[in-house]
Every structure is written in C-alpha cells, then in structure tokens.
Design a protein around this motif. Sequence first.
Motif, PDB file in Angstrom:
ATOM      1  N   THR A   8      11.290   3.797   2.838  1.00 13.01           N
ATOM      2  CA  THR A   8       9.930   3.364   3.051  1.00 13.01           C
ATOM      3  C   THR A   8       9.154   3.945   2.005  1.00 13.01           C
ATOM      4  O   THR A   8       9.304   4.865   1.305  1.00 13.01           O
ATOM      5  CB  THR A   8       9.646   4.341   4.502  1.00 13.01           C
ATOM      6  OG1 THR A   8      10.045   5.724   4.170  1.00 13.01           O
ATOM      7  CG2 THR A   8      10.578   3.801   5.591  1.00 13.01           C
ATOM      8  N   SER A   9       7.899   3.231   2.058  1.00 14.56           N
ATOM      9  CA  SER A   9       6.895   3.739   1.045  1.00 14.56           C
ATOM     10  C   SER A   9       6.344   4.829   1.332  1.00 14.56           C
ATOM     11  O   SER A   9       6.033   5.173   2.541  1.00 14.56           O
ATOM     12  CB  SER A   9       6.027   2.316   0.702  1.00 14.56           C
ATOM     13  OG  SER A   9       5.096   2.274   1.740  1.00 14.56           O
ATOM     14  N   GLU A  12       3.840   4.058   4.040  1.00 12.07           N
ATOM     15  CA  GLU A  12       4.277   3.920   5.521  1.00 12.07           C
ATOM     16  C   GLU A  12       4.593   5.421   6.061  1.00 12.07           C
ATOM     17  O   GLU A  12       4.327   5.499   7.159  1.00 12.07           O
ATOM     18  CB  GLU A  12       5.445   3.030   5.345  1.00 12.07           C
ATOM     19  CG  GLU A  12       5.249   1.535   5.275  1.00 12.07           C
ATOM     20  CD  GLU A  12       6.537   0.931   5.027  1.00 12.07           C
ATOM     21  OE1 GLU A  12       7.728   1.607   4.668  1.00 12.07           O
ATOM     22  OE2 GLU A  12       6.555  -0.406   5.251  1.00 12.07           O
ATOM     23  N   GLN A  16       3.045   7.101   9.384  1.00 13.43           N
ATOM     24  CA  GLN A  16       3.886   7.497  10.443  1.00 13.43           C
ATOM     25  C   GLN A  16       3.441   9.072  10.691  1.00 13.43           C
ATOM     26  O   GLN A  16       3.264   9.535  11.858  1.00 13.43           O
ATOM     27  CB  GLN A  16       5.399   7.373  10.139  1.00 13.43           C
ATOM     28  CG  GLN A  16       5.941   6.228   9.963  1.00 13.43           C
ATOM     29  CD  GLN A  16       7.402   6.137   9.648  1.00 13.43           C
ATOM     30  OE1 GLN A  16       8.077   7.075   9.056  1.00 13.43           O
ATOM     31  NE2 GLN A  16       7.793   4.848   9.853  1.00 13.43           N
TER      32      GLN A  16
END
Length: 145
Positions: A8-9, A12, A16
């Motif tokens: 995941t970047s 992201e 989250q």
Amino acid sequence: MPDPGAGTSLGEAGGQVAGALAILYAVGKAFAWIINWRDTREQTRAAKMQAWHDELKSREDALDRKIEDRMASFEHQVGELTRVVDKWRLAFHLVAAELLQRDPQSKALLQAQRILSEAFPLNLAVPEDMVETLGQLDVARGSGR
C-alpha cells in the motif's frame, strides 16, 4: 492500474489511519452522547420528582392550614354553645328554685332537675391546672410571710 500484489502506498495508509481515527472519534462521540443522554434523563427525572414533592408539600401545608382553621372554628363554636347552655342552665335553676318554693312536689320541676343532673353531672374534682395554680398561690403566700 495499481498492482494488487504491491504494498500500500503512503497515501493509502494515511487514509486508512484517518478512517480508523474518524471511526474511533464517531464511536467516542456516540458513547459521550449516550452517557450525556442518561445523565440528562436522570436530571430531568430528579427535577420532575422535586417539583412533584414541592407540589405535594404545598398541598399538605394548605390542607393543614385548612384543618387548623376548621378546628379553631369548631372550638370557637363549641365554646359559644357551652356558654349558651350554661346560661340556660343558670336561668332554669333560678326559675326552678322560685317555682319549687311555691310547689315543692312539682313533678315537672323534679324531672327537669333530674334530666339536667344526668346531662350535666356535678363534678367535684378540681381540674389539674387549677391544682397547680392553687399550689403556686400557696407557695407565694407562704414565702410572703
């Protein structure tokens, strides 16, 4: 298109974390609202109970005053009626004494005296307050010598 196998970047991950914090914040606010709602409900209930208690106390006080007023009125009426009856008795005895001198065997007068004696028996007992007053007079008279 992003590769699902890739990690995941950073954006992201930040999204989250922000989402998780938003959910935690919402849950915290919900708990705070529930606790505040219960406290407010208890305060409202307590205020209603106090108002009800105050109203009952007010009614009770008004009823007590009304009863005291009526009792005072009844006591006054009884006192007045007692004075009237005492005057009637005295008047009867004055007239009866005069009539008994003229006719000592008058059945009507003897019966009337019997009726009055039953209704108002002669009580030779000295009332307690009078005994106290007489005792105080005796003490005062004894100390004045």
